[in-house]
Motif scaffolding. Structure first.
Motif, PDB file in Angstrom:
ATOM      1  N   GLN A 151      42.609  90.885  77.340  1.00  0.00           N
ATOM      2  CA  GLN A 151      43.701  90.245  76.582  1.00  0.00           C
ATOM      3  C   GLN A 151      43.152  89.463  75.386  1.00  0.00           C
ATOM      4  O   GLN A 151      43.717  89.488  74.293  1.00  0.00           O
ATOM      5  CB  GLN A 151      44.513  89.315  77.486  1.00  0.00           C
ATOM      6  N   GLU A 152      42.049  88.749  75.651  1.00  0.00           N
ATOM      7  CA  GLU A 152      41.426  88.011  74.534  1.00  0.00           C
ATOM      8  C   GLU A 152      40.995  88.983  73.430  1.00  0.00           C
ATOM      9  O   GLU A 152      41.173  88.721  72.244  1.00  0.00           O
ATOM     10  CB  GLU A 152      40.198  87.219  75.028  1.00  0.00           C
ATOM     11  N   LEU A 153      40.460  90.093  73.896  1.00  0.00           N
ATOM     12  CA  LEU A 153      40.038  91.122  72.939  1.00  0.00           C
ATOM     13  C   LEU A 153      41.238  91.653  72.150  1.00  0.00           C
ATOM     14  O   LEU A 153      41.168  91.843  70.934  1.00  0.00           O
ATOM     15  CB  LEU A 153      39.359  92.280  73.692  1.00  0.00           C
ATOM     16  N   ASP A 154      42.358  91.811  72.861  1.00  0.00           N
ATOM     17  CA  ASP A 154      43.578  92.301  72.199  1.00  0.00           C
ATOM     18  C   ASP A 154      44.031  91.335  71.101  1.00  0.00           C
ATOM     19  O   ASP A 154      44.483  91.762  70.043  1.00  0.00           O
ATOM     20  CB  ASP A 154      44.704  92.491  73.221  1.00  0.00           C
ATOM     21  N   THR A 155      43.925  90.029  71.396  1.00  0.00           N
ATOM     22  CA  THR A 155      44.316  89.034  70.381  1.00  0.00           C
ATOM     23  C   THR A 155      43.453  89.186  69.143  1.00  0.00           C
ATOM     24  O   THR A 155      43.940  89.197  68.009  1.00  0.00           O
ATOM     25  CB  THR A 155      44.157  87.606  70.962  1.00  0.00           C
ATOM     26  N   VAL A 156      42.166  89.322  69.404  1.00  0.00           N
ATOM     27  CA  VAL A 156      41.232  89.478  68.276  1.00  0.00           C
ATOM     28  C   VAL A 156      41.542  90.774  67.516  1.00  0.00           C
ATOM     29  O   VAL A 156      41.568  90.800  66.288  1.00  0.00           O
ATOM     30  CB  VAL A 156      39.773  89.470  68.780  1.00  0.00           C
ATOM     31  N   ILE A 157      41.818  91.804  68.293  1.00  0.00           N
ATOM     32  CA  ILE A 157      42.099  93.107  67.661  1.00  0.00           C
ATOM     33  C   ILE A 157      43.406  93.049  66.861  1.00  0.00           C
ATOM     34  O   ILE A 157      43.498  93.618  65.770  1.00  0.00           O
ATOM     35  CB  ILE A 157      42.115  94.230  68.731  1.00  0.00           C
ATOM     36  N   ALA A 158      44.390  92.308  67.407  1.00  0.00           N
ATOM     37  CA  ALA A 158      45.658  92.174  66.662  1.00  0.00           C
ATOM     38  C   ALA A 158      45.413  91.513  65.315  1.00  0.00           C
ATOM     39  O   ALA A 158      45.944  91.943  64.272  1.00  0.00           O
ATOM     40  CB  ALA A 158      46.649  91.353  67.475  1.00  0.00           C
ATOM     41  N   THR A 159      44.601  90.446  65.339  1.00  0.00           N
ATOM     42  CA  THR A 159      44.262  89.761  64.072  1.00  0.00           C
ATOM     43  C   THR A 159      43.555  90.738  63.134  1.00  0.00           C
ATOM     44  O   THR A 159      43.842  90.798  61.935  1.00  0.00           O
ATOM     45  CB  THR A 159      43.355  88.544  64.358  1.00  0.00           C
ATOM     46  N   LEU A 160      42.631  91.491  63.769  1.00  0.00           N
ATOM     47  CA  LEU A 160      41.877  92.472  62.973  1.00  0.00           C
ATOM     48  C   LEU A 160      42.834  93.494  62.340  1.00  0.00           C
ATOM     49  O   LEU A 160      42.739  93.807  61.144  1.00  0.00           O
ATOM     50  CB  LEU A 160      40.868  93.186  63.872  1.00  0.00           C
ATOM     51  N   GLN A 161      43.780  93.957  63.153  1.00  0.00           N
ATOM     52  CA  GLN A 161      44.706  94.974  62.644  1.00  0.00           C
ATOM     53  C   GLN A 161      45.632  94.412  61.555  1.00  0.00           C
ATOM     54  O   GLN A 161      45.935  95.091  60.576  1.00  0.00           O
ATOM     55  CB  GLN A 161      45.528  95.569  63.783  1.00  0.00           C
ATOM     56  N   GLU A 162      46.036  93.148  61.781  1.00  0.00           N
ATOM     57  CA  GLU A 162      46.899  92.511  60.775  1.00  0.00           C
ATOM     58  C   GLU A 162      46.157  92.400  59.442  1.00  0.00           C
ATOM     59  O   GLU A 162      46.692  92.715  58.385  1.00  0.00           O
ATOM     60  CB  GLU A 162      47.303  91.113  61.262  1.00  0.00           C
ATOM     61  N   THR A 163      44.912  91.962  59.541  1.00  0.00           N
ATOM     62  CA  THR A 163      44.086  91.848  58.332  1.00  0.00           C
ATOM     63  C   THR A 163      43.914  93.220  57.685  1.00  0.00           C
ATOM     64  O   THR A 163      43.992  93.371  56.466  1.00  0.00           O
ATOM     65  CB  THR A 163      42.707  91.253  58.691  1.00  0.00           C
ATOM     66  N   TYR A 164      43.710  94.191  58.566  1.00  0.00           N
ATOM     67  CA  TYR A 164      43.521  95.571  58.108  1.00  0.00           C
ATOM     68  C   TYR A 164      44.777  96.038  57.345  1.00  0.00           C
ATOM     69  O   TYR A 164      44.686  96.529  56.230  1.00  0.00           O
ATOM     70  CB  TYR A 164      43.255  96.458  59.332  1.00  0.00           C
ATOM     71  N   GLN A 165      45.938  95.814  57.980  1.00  0.00           N
ATOM     72  CA  GLN A 165      47.200  96.232  57.352  1.00  0.00           C
ATOM     73  C   GLN A 165      47.431  95.498  56.028  1.00  0.00           C
ATOM     74  O   GLN A 165      47.877  96.088  55.057  1.00  0.00           O
ATOM     75  CB  GLN A 165      48.393  95.938  58.292  1.00  0.00           C
ATOM     76  N   ARG A 166      47.116  94.184  56.062  1.00  0.00           N
ATOM     77  CA  ARG A 166      47.309  93.392  54.852  1.00  0.00           C
ATOM     78  C   ARG A 166      46.443  93.941  53.709  1.00  0.00           C
ATOM     79  O   ARG A 166      46.883  94.063  52.570  1.00  0.00           O
ATOM     80  CB  ARG A 166      46.979  91.923  55.123  1.00  0.00           C
ATOM     81  N   TYR A 167      45.225  94.275  54.107  1.00  0.00           N
ATOM     82  CA  TYR A 167      44.316  94.836  53.088  1.00  0.00           C
ATOM     83  C   TYR A 167      44.878  96.149  52.549  1.00  0.00           C
ATOM     84  O   TYR A 167      44.910  96.367  51.339  1.00  0.00           O
ATOM     85  CB  TYR A 167      42.912  95.065  53.661  1.00  0.00           C
ATOM     86  N   VAL A 168      45.353  96.986  53.476  1.00  0.00           N
ATOM     87  CA  VAL A 168      45.890  98.294  53.052  1.00  0.00           C
ATOM     88  C   VAL A 168      47.071  98.091  52.091  1.00  0.00           C
ATOM     89  O   VAL A 168      47.165  98.730  51.042  1.00  0.00           O
ATOM     90  CB  VAL A 168      46.312  99.137  54.277  1.00  0.00           C
ATOM     91  N   ARG A 169      47.961  97.124  52.472  1.00  0.00           N
ATOM     92  CA  ARG A 169      49.130  96.869  51.602  1.00  0.00           C
ATOM     93  C   ARG A 169      48.696  96.346  50.237  1.00  0.00           C
ATOM     94  O   ARG A 169      49.197  96.770  49.201  1.00  0.00           O
ATOM     95  CB  ARG A 169      50.062  95.840  52.272  1.00  0.00           C
ATOM     96  N   THR A 170      47.755  95.403  50.295  1.00  0.00           N
ATOM     97  CA  THR A 170      47.288  94.821  49.030  1.00  0.00           C
ATOM     98  C   THR A 170      46.627  95.890  48.165  1.00  0.00           C
ATOM     99  O   THR A 170      46.815  95.922  46.947  1.00  0.00           O
ATOM    100  CB  THR A 170      46.288  93.673  49.311  1.00  0.00           C
ATOM    101  N   ARG A 171      45.885  96.741  48.851  1.00  0.00           N
ATOM    102  CA  ARG A 171      45.196  97.822  48.123  1.00  0.00           C
ATOM    103  C   ARG A 171      46.217  98.753  47.472  1.00  0.00           C
ATOM    104  O   ARG A 171      46.065  99.145  46.315  1.00  0.00           O
ATOM    105  CB  ARG A 171      44.298  98.586  49.120  1.00  0.00           C
ATOM    106  N   GLN A 172      47.267  99.066  48.257  1.00  0.00           N
ATOM    107  CA  GLN A 172      48.326  99.931  47.705  1.00  0.00           C
ATOM    108  C   GLN A 172      49.045  99.213  46.554  1.00  0.00           C
ATOM    109  O   GLN A 172      49.307  99.803  45.509  1.00  0.00           O
ATOM    110  CB  GLN A 172      49.353 100.281  48.785  1.00  0.00           C
TER     111      GLN A 172
END
Lengths: 169, 693
Positions: free
Chosen positions: B538-559
């Motif tokens: 679960q802790e890993l999932d929280t970290v991964i969620a943050t990672l994915q959010e950052t990832y998505q944000r980067y993708v959006r910003t890049r687009q």
């Protein structure tokens, strides 16, 4: 003699037409063309509005703030100041027609901005008068939670209650 | 003089049948389909209301138009709150187009509704609106045709307006009896109060029921209601009645109506003039002088005032006070001369383009009485002469169209500047992003690969944990040192199996004991460790969620970075071309519309100048005539005085009893009057005559 003079005058009046006439046909034709050009410009302006929004206020970062005066028939709004992220972003003095439009249910877009996702402090101050001349002033704060997608916040000014309510849309 | 003005006013009144209550602002409760809402469900609809209530029709139309187009493009339009106002917005656009003088477009919209598959009440409303458009365009037969498309009952909210419109259409088509029936039925309708009575009065007069018409208008003339508009209507009614009755030679009745008109209202000048003519027609010229004298003190550009300038000396002449008449004719001539010069200068000013220049100013649509105010501008024409023209519906329409075109021209200029700015922004963005994006993309791909690997690992771990729930395998939850120990023991067993000479019971027992201890610990702690593993996941999932959010944000910003400068060139080029084309057309139309406005204004001023010139001629003749009559009167009075003096002397002689001469006749003491030298003429007489009143 007076009658002779009158007759002369009336005769002269009847002869007076030295100006070029404007024909009905010309008026109608011109009116049609004006309507055409209005239609074209409305279409262009719609497209330009969308382009401007896309270019300057993309939905990822867009925040728009609106002012409304619900149930304030007895209250006359004079000015509104808006601070976003502790910066004054809008200071509006209201004309009589704007006040009337707000009282009838219109909503004024007072500011459009680009902000990042997250919380942004919003502070609104207004000044106004009741019909009797009593002055009202109030300040209220709110946190604008910007997520992905455009954010719209309605600033509802309850004039005579010295209150400001915020509504997320 | 009288008949001209009387017929002009009566004609104006009789043709002004389109008197309707001003409901220009937010439509009342009677028409909820128009621009108003009890519950606002979309801010952008509210913004359109805000513009519409300020008569910013263009902004309101473009705002609604933009929203309507966006909603139409959505896959799930019901998710957009604007869709809750969709039907209302479509109707509102039609209304706004009508207000923005786009009758044809509004008409098309209504005809679409009429031809569409919609319920009859909506069709009826559309037919009513279409009729309103035709009426506004003075196409009365078409308006009636549209009204005839109405089947069944009209929606309650527009019922009275529809009936009132129908009555006015009948009046325009000369069907006064039908109009009377409709208007009688409408009496008492609050929203149309005053206007129904006025039109009913006119319709009765036109239908030949004069007394009934007068009676109807008399009621309205007594009390039309409160407010400026109602006061003006009341005055207009009284003025109309006054002139009607004066034409019918009912002077006493007519005077009553002229007296009712307010002295400070917009119709006061015509009323004073009429009041004077009533008295003059009845032969009471001394009484006629009272309103006329009052009128001559007013704004000298007013047609009624100018007419009064001639009427006053006319009355003095009728009262045989010719010297005063002559003085007043002289004053009138001075005024007419000045005003003819003013008009000539005004016509020149209009030809120089000063009128259009003034009308293009922002104040022209924002400041009340701007038409009057613009006369103060240097070189501007005398607009007092243009007030009536500019107040007429047609001229207002032309003027607004001209101002609309000017507004469009300026808006387009701003947009063209904005497009230049947009291009600059795009160039700056391109200049910033293009060099850095390839490097960022390389880094991103590397990071992206690592992220994917970690996500796969997580998936793998999650799957194993899930599996342990159904397939208990404690060794899978061993810690690294335990796993290492287990593997060492396994290796020892393999060595011993490969080399049995090294094996012994003691060794074997020790290995089994160690394996047992290990297995026992793992089995005992299995549940705790599984729970721990879940927590860690679960802790890993929280970290991964943050990672994915950052990832998505980067993708959006890049687009967004790419979208901020890519794909605009064609659109901007096409829009610029469209704007330039529109600008050319607008400039041409403005020139034509401007010429028409100028022509109409010049025609008006020309007419007024011709009127004044005719007054001048008349005043000159009348002035000469007054002098002649004044001189005749002077001579008559001088002769009268001589006769009186002679008689006095004869009387004195008789009383003196002179000595008789030898012939028995008395000697003459002075010359007979006819042998006396004539007295010097004009100046002294005039001076004397000037004081004879």
């Amino acid at each position: 003699m007076y009658r002779i003079l009158m007759a002369t005058v009336l005769l002269m009046l009847a002869v007076v037409t030295n100006a070029q006439e404007v024909s009905r046909e010309e008026i109608r034709g011109l009116d049609e063309q004006i309507q055409d050009v209005k239609e074209d410009v409305i279409g262009l302006t719609s497209e330009l509005n969308r382009l401007e929004e896309k270019l300057l206020f993309p939905s990822n970062t867009q925040v728009a703030l609106f002012v409304s005066l619900p149930d304030s028939k007895e209250f006359s709004l004079e000015s509104v100041e808006v601070k976003l992220d502790n910066q004054i972003v809008a200071h509006h003095l209201y004309t009589y027609r704007e006040i009337e439009a707000l009282q009838q249910g219109g909503v004024q877009r007072i500011h459009t901005a680009n902000v990042q996702t997250g919380a942004h402090p919003l502070e609104v101050t207004y000044f106004g008068k009741s019909k009797s001349g009593k002055e009202y002033r109030a300040t209220a704060s709110y946190s604008v939670e910007k997520a992905v997608g455009p954010k719209f916040v309605e600033i509802q000014i309850a004039g005579n209650q010295s209150a400001i309510n915020f509504k997320d849309w | 003089m009288i008949s001209r003005l009387a017929s002009a006013i009566a004609g104006a009144a009789l043709t002004a049948l389109c008197a309707v209550p001003a409901q220009a602002k937010a439509p009342g409760e009677s028409d909820p389909s128009a621009l108003q809402t009890q519950t606002l469900r979309d801010l952008f609809f509210g913004e359109a209301l805000f513009d519409a209530y300020q008569d910013n029709y263009f902004d309101a139309i473009t705002g609604l138009d933009t929203e309507l187009k966006q909603v139409r493009l959505l896959d799930d339009p019901e998710l957009d709150p604007f869709s809750l106002h969709f039907g209302q917005a479509e109707f509102a656009v039609g209304d706004l187009e009508l207000s923005y003088r786009m009758h044809r477009e509004a008409g098309r919209a209504m005809e679409q509704v009429l031809n569409g598959n919609v319920p009859q009440p909506i069709k009826n409303e559309a037919a009513y609106r279409l009729a309103k458009i035709h009426y506004h365009k003075q196409q009365f037969a078409n308006a009636l045709h549209a009204l005839e498309l109405i089947q069944g009952r009209v929606p309650e909210r527009v019922r009275s307006e529809e009936q009132f419109l129908r009555a006015r259409v009948y009046m325009q088509l000369g069907r006064f009896e039908e109009a009377v029936i409709l208007l009688k039925d409408l009496k008492g309708e609050k929203s149309l109060s005053g206007f129904v009575e006025y039109n009913l009065g006119i319709a009765l007069l036109k239908a030949g029921e004069t007394e009934k018409g007068v009676l109807e208008l008399d009621g309205l003339g007594r009390n039309a209601g409160s407010g400026d508009a109602m006061s003006a209507l009341q005055d207009k009614t009284n003025l109309l009645l006054g002139y009607q009755l004066m034409e019918a030679k009912e002077y006493e009745r007519a005077r009553t109506y002229f007296d009712r008109v307010q002295l400070s209202g917009p119709f006061s000048n015509q009323a004073l003039l009429g009041a004077g003519w009533v008295e003059a027609n009845a032969g009471r010229f001394d009484r006629a002088l009272v309103p006329w004298q009052l009128l001559t003190q007013r704004q000298s550009t007013n047609a009624a005032v100018q007419e009064a300038m001639l009427a006053v000396p006319y009355a003095y002449g009728k009262l045989d006070v010719h010297s005063t008449a002559a003085v007043n004719y002289g004053q009138a001539l001075d005024l007419f001369g000045d005003q003819v010069d003013v008009l000539t200068q005004s016509i020149r000013s209009i030809r120089e383009g000063k009128l259009l220049e003034a009308l293009r100013r922002k104040e022209a649509s924002q400041v009340k009485n701007w038409v009057v105010e613009l006369r103060k501008l240097p070189g501007a024409p005398e607009t007092h002469y243009l007030l009536d023209l500019m107040a007429s519906n047609d001229y207002q329409e032309f003027l607004r169209n001209y101002q609309d075109l000017n507004d469009l021209l300026e808006r387009n200029k701003d947009w063209l500047q904005s497009l230049d700015a947009f291009e600059e922004i795009i160039a700056l963005r391109r200049g910033y992003y293009e060099p850095i994006l390839p490097g960022l993309d390389v880094q991103f791909r590397q990071v992206d690969a690592r992220i994917k690997m970690r996500l796969e690992q997580r998936q793998h771990l999650a799957a194993r944990i899930e599996n342990l729930l159904v397939n208990r395998r404690p060794e899978l939850l061993a810690k690294s040192d335990e796993t290492e120990s287990r593997l060492i023991l396994q290796q020892i067993r393999e060595i011993l199996a490969y080399n049995p000479t090294l094996n012994s019971e003691e060794t074997d027992a020790r290995i089994r004991r160690l394996e047992g201890v290990l297995k026992f610990r793992l089995s005992r702690e299995f549940d705790t460790r599984l729970t721990e593993a879940y927590k860690h996941l679960q802790e890993l999932d929280t970290v991964i969620a943050t990672l994915q959010e950052t990832y998505q944000r980067y993708v959006r910003t890049r687009q967004a970075a790419t979208h901020s400068y890519e794909g605009y060139t064609d659109q901007i080029t096409s829009l610029r071309a469209g704007l330039n084309r529109a600008q050319d057309r607008i400039e041409q139309l403005m020139a034509r519309q401007g010429r028409m406005l100028e022509q109409l204004a010049i025609n008006e001023l020309d007419q007024r100048r011709a009127q004044l010139e005719s007054y001048q001629i008349k005043a000159r003749f009348a002035l000469a005539d007054s002098y002649d009559r004044a001189n005749e009167l002077q001579e008559q009075r001088a002769d009268q005085r001589k006769v009186e003096e002679y008689e006095q002397r004869m009387e004195q002689l008789k009383q003196a009893e002179p000595v008789a001469n030898p012939d028995g006749e008395p000697l003459p003491t002075d010359n007979p009057p006819e042998l006396d030298a004539q007295e010097p003429e004009a100046p002294a007489r005039e001076a004397e005559a000037a004081g004879d009143e």
